[in-house]
Design a protein around this motif. Structure first.
Motif, short mmCIF file in Angstrom:
data_model
loop_
_atom_site.label_atom_id
_atom_site.label_comp_id
_atom_site.label_asym_id
_atom_site.label_seq_id
_atom_site.Cartn_x
_atom_site.Cartn_y
_atom_site.Cartn_z
N ARG A 58 0.30 -1.49 0.11
CA ARG A 58 0.05 0.03 -0.53
C ARG A 58 0.55 1.36 -0.18
NH1 ARG A 58 -1.88 0.85 4.22
NH2 ARG A 58 -1.14 -1.24 6.10
N ARG A 59 0.38 2.30 -0.43
CA ARG A 59 0.57 3.49 -0.15
C ARG A 59 0.20 4.41 0.75
NH1 ARG A 59 -0.50 7.01 -5.14
NH2 ARG A 59 -2.74 6.75 -5.48
N THR A 60 1.14 5.23 1.69
CA THR A 60 0.56 6.55 2.30
C THR A 60 -0.22 7.15 1.94
OG1 THR A 60 2.33 7.45 2.87
CG2 THR A 60 2.57 5.56 4.25
N ARG A 61 -1.67 8.09 2.92
CA ARG A 61 -1.84 8.93 1.85
C ARG A 61 -2.31 9.77 3.44
NH1 ARG A 61 -4.92 8.01 -2.66
NH2 ARG A 61 -6.04 9.63 -2.21
N PRO A 62 -2.61 11.27 2.66
CA PRO A 62 -3.15 12.69 3.75
C PRO A 62 -4.46 10.83 5.08
CG PRO A 62 -2.45 13.22 2.26
CD PRO A 62 -2.74 11.85 1.18
N LEU A 63 -4.61 11.66 5.96
CA LEU A 63 -5.63 11.39 6.50
C LEU A 63 -7.03 11.98 5.48
CD1 LEU A 63 -5.08 11.03 10.55
CD2 LEU A 63 -4.97 9.26 8.67
N VAL A 65 -7.49 12.50 2.76
CA VAL A 65 -8.05 12.87 1.80
C VAL A 65 -7.86 10.73 1.73
CG1 VAL A 65 -6.95 12.38 -0.81
CG2 VAL A 65 -6.71 14.26 0.62
N PRO A 66 -9.08 10.49 1.77
CA PRO A 66 -8.81 9.07 2.38
C PRO A 66 -9.54 7.89 0.01
CG PRO A 66 -11.83 9.49 2.33
CD PRO A 66 -10.06 10.39 2.50
N GLY A 67 -9.38 7.03 0.68
CA GLY A 67 -9.30 6.77 -1.09
C GLY A 67 -9.89 4.79 -0.68
N GLY A 68 -10.05 4.10 -2.02
CA GLY A 68 -10.73 2.86 -2.32
C GLY A 68 -8.97 2.46 -2.09
N ARG A 69 -9.37 0.72 -2.50
CA ARG A 69 -8.72 -0.54 -3.03
C ARG A 69 -7.76 0.44 -3.51
NH1 ARG A 69 -9.13 -6.48 -3.83
NH2 ARG A 69 -6.61 -6.62 -4.11
N ASP A 70 -8.35 1.05 -4.80
CA ASP A 70 -7.36 1.11 -6.23
C ASP A 70 -6.50 2.31 -5.96
OD1 ASP A 70 -7.98 -1.29 -7.17
OD2 ASP A 70 -9.40 0.11 -8.43
N GLU A 71 -6.39 3.09 -5.03
CA GLU A 71 -6.24 4.46 -4.88
C GLU A 71 -5.45 4.46 -3.90
OE1 GLU A 71 -10.23 5.34 -6.21
OE2 GLU A 71 -9.39 4.30 -4.83
N ASN A 72 -5.09 3.37 -3.15
CA ASN A 72 -4.33 2.74 -1.69
C ASN A 72 -3.41 2.46 -2.01
OD1 ASN A 72 -5.64 4.83 0.28
ND2 ASN A 72 -6.85 3.37 0.93
N ALA A 73 -3.35 1.16 -3.18
CA ALA A 73 -2.54 0.40 -3.51
C ALA A 73 -1.33 1.11 -3.77
CB ALA A 73 -3.26 -0.83 -5.00
N ALA A 74 0.17 0.34 -4.02
CA ALA A 74 1.30 0.98 -3.77
C ALA A 74 1.56 -0.04 -5.88
CB ALA A 74 2.73 -0.08 -3.34
N GLN A 75 1.08 0.26 -6.75
CA GLN A 75 1.30 -0.38 -8.19
C GLN A 75 2.57 -0.49 -8.82
OE1 GLN A 75 -2.89 0.96 -9.67
NE2 GLN A 75 -3.47 -0.34 -9.73
N ARG A 76 2.37 -0.78 -9.82
CA ARG A 76 3.36 -1.22 -10.18
C ARG A 76 5.05 -1.13 -9.72
NH1 ARG A 76 0.11 1.33 -12.58
NH2 ARG A 76 0.57 3.45 -11.50
N ALA A 77 5.42 -2.20 -8.68
CA ALA A 77 6.35 -2.44 -8.20
C ALA A 77 7.44 -2.76 -9.09
CB ALA A 77 6.39 -1.89 -6.15
N THR A 78 8.24 -2.86 -8.43
CA THR A 78 9.03 -4.43 -8.23
C THR A 78 9.43 -4.76 -7.35
OG1 THR A 78 9.95 -3.01 -10.42
CG2 THR A 78 11.46 -5.22 -9.51
N VAL A 79 9.17 -6.46 -7.08
CA VAL A 79 9.29 -6.88 -5.47
C VAL A 79 10.42 -8.51 -5.61
CG1 VAL A 79 7.86 -7.74 -4.50
CG2 VAL A 79 7.19 -6.36 -5.34
N GLU A 80 11.09 -8.37 -5.36
CA GLU A 80 12.26 -9.88 -5.19
C GLU A 80 12.58 -10.04 -3.62
OE1 GLU A 80 15.39 -9.81 -9.28
OE2 GLU A 80 15.86 -9.48 -6.80
N LEU A 81 12.04 -11.18 -3.67
CA LEU A 81 11.77 -11.90 -2.04
C LEU A 81 13.58 -13.51 -2.33
CD1 LEU A 81 11.53 -12.71 0.54
CD2 LEU A 81 9.77 -14.24 -0.07
N ARG A 82 14.16 -13.10 -1.34
CA ARG A 82 15.42 -13.97 -1.37
C ARG A 82 15.47 -14.93 -0.14
NH1 ARG A 82 20.12 -13.79 1.24
NH2 ARG A 82 19.74 -11.53 1.98
#
Length: 312
Positions: A58-63, A65-82
């Motif tokens: 997710r991404r932080t948002r001002p208190l 400025v609420p948002g739904g799931r899509d607005e709060n999602a951190a999209q298009r990230a690159t994720v790697e787990l070792r």
């Protein structure tokens, strides 16, 4: 009259110029003022002995400025787990939900892991070591056949109970459990254990448990008592009822036992802290929690007057 009209025109023109100037100045401020920076919030729980988990971002948002799931999602990230010597890339399957492109049959115990998230030019990292597996031993449940006044239970406990006036009677349910004491903390990753009692709260169970007595505990594993080669813990939860003649509301109880590191313990302890907006984070360069745990659980139905022990 002409002079008066010309004077009014000049005043109106001057007011218009002033208004335009204010609009331009405010617009310039909006363009040059930096926007509030956003951070990525990670939620990742590796489980010993189980496949790799989905990871939520997710991404932080001002208190204000609420948002739904899509607005709060951190999209298009690159994720790697070792995990140990294997690195697995993650892909986004839904808004802010990332799944492994390839999976492990089971996350091994006692190996190092490291998570790296890249989002909007920022990098968030977390690392640790997977704990050894944990297994529930005998679980004993004792439920009374009649309710007691809440004040009687309160006099036996450390903390005062906040009980609604119409719920001054309750059924206290005692639960004890045990697990093998063989596992020990090693190196810089001491093991912590969280036993937890989770009664079902559906309408069919008459909204079981509006408050708790001692339903959860988080301690270093070596602080739990040992008896006959097994560590033990006892917890209590309460079922509020209307009066002294109310029947015991039958319900299901899930007993969960979790083992993790210090990051897991800090998260578990601070999660219900009313003075905190967010639990304690172990993510460097971001917020949230990324940790590895070992879990075991047991689910049973609890009936009135029950005194029974369940084997795994």
């Amino acid at each position: 009259m002409r002079r008066e009209t010309g004077h009014h025109m000049l005043r109106a023109l001057g007011g218009g110029i002033l208004l335009v100037g204010l609009v331009l100045m405010l617009g310039r401020c909006d363009l040059t003022e930096p926007t509030e920076p956003q951070s990525v919030v990670v939620e990742a729980f590796l489980k010993t002995g189980r496949p790799l988990p989905a990871i939520m971002l997710r991404r932080t948002r001002p208190l204000d400025v609420p948002g739904g799931r899509d607005e709060n999602a951190a999209q298009r990230a690159t994720v790697e787990l070792r995990v140990d010597a294997q690195t697995v890339a993650y892909e986004e399957s839904d808004s802010g939900r990332y799944v492994p492109e390839s999976n492990l049959e089971a996350v091994p115990a006692g190996v190092p892991w490291a998570l790296t998230v890249r989002w909007r030019g920022e990098v968030a990292r977390a690392e640790g070591r997977t704990p050894p597996p944990i297994s529930l031993g005998e679980v004993c449940v004792e439920a009374p056949s009649s309710p007691v006044r809440a004040i009687r239970v309160d006099s036996l406990r450390r903390d005062s109970l906040d009980i609604p006036a119409e719920r001054e009677y309750l059924y206290p349910v005692d639960v004890s459990l045990e697990w093998p004491a063989g596992a020990r903390s090693t190196g810089d990753t001491p093991h912590w254990v969280r036993p937890q009692l989770r009664p079902d709260t559906t309408e069919s169970s008459s909204r079981v448990v509006n408050f708790f007595l001692e339903p959860v505990d988080v301690r270093r594993e070596n602080q739990f008592r040992v008896r006959n080669g097994r560590r033990t813990w006892r917890g209590v939860y309460a079922v509020p009822v209307a009066d002294s003649t109310s029947a015991f509301p039958g319900h299901d109880l899930t007993v969960t036992l979790a083992r993790g590191d210090t990051a897991f313990a800090a998260f578990a302890r601070s999660r219900e802290d009313p003075g905190r907006r967010e639990p304690i984070s172990n993510v460097d360069g971001g917020l949230g929690i990324a940790t590895a745990v070992a879990l075991d659980s047991l689910r049973r139905t609890v009936a009135s007057g029950e005194k029974r022990c369940y084997a795994p």
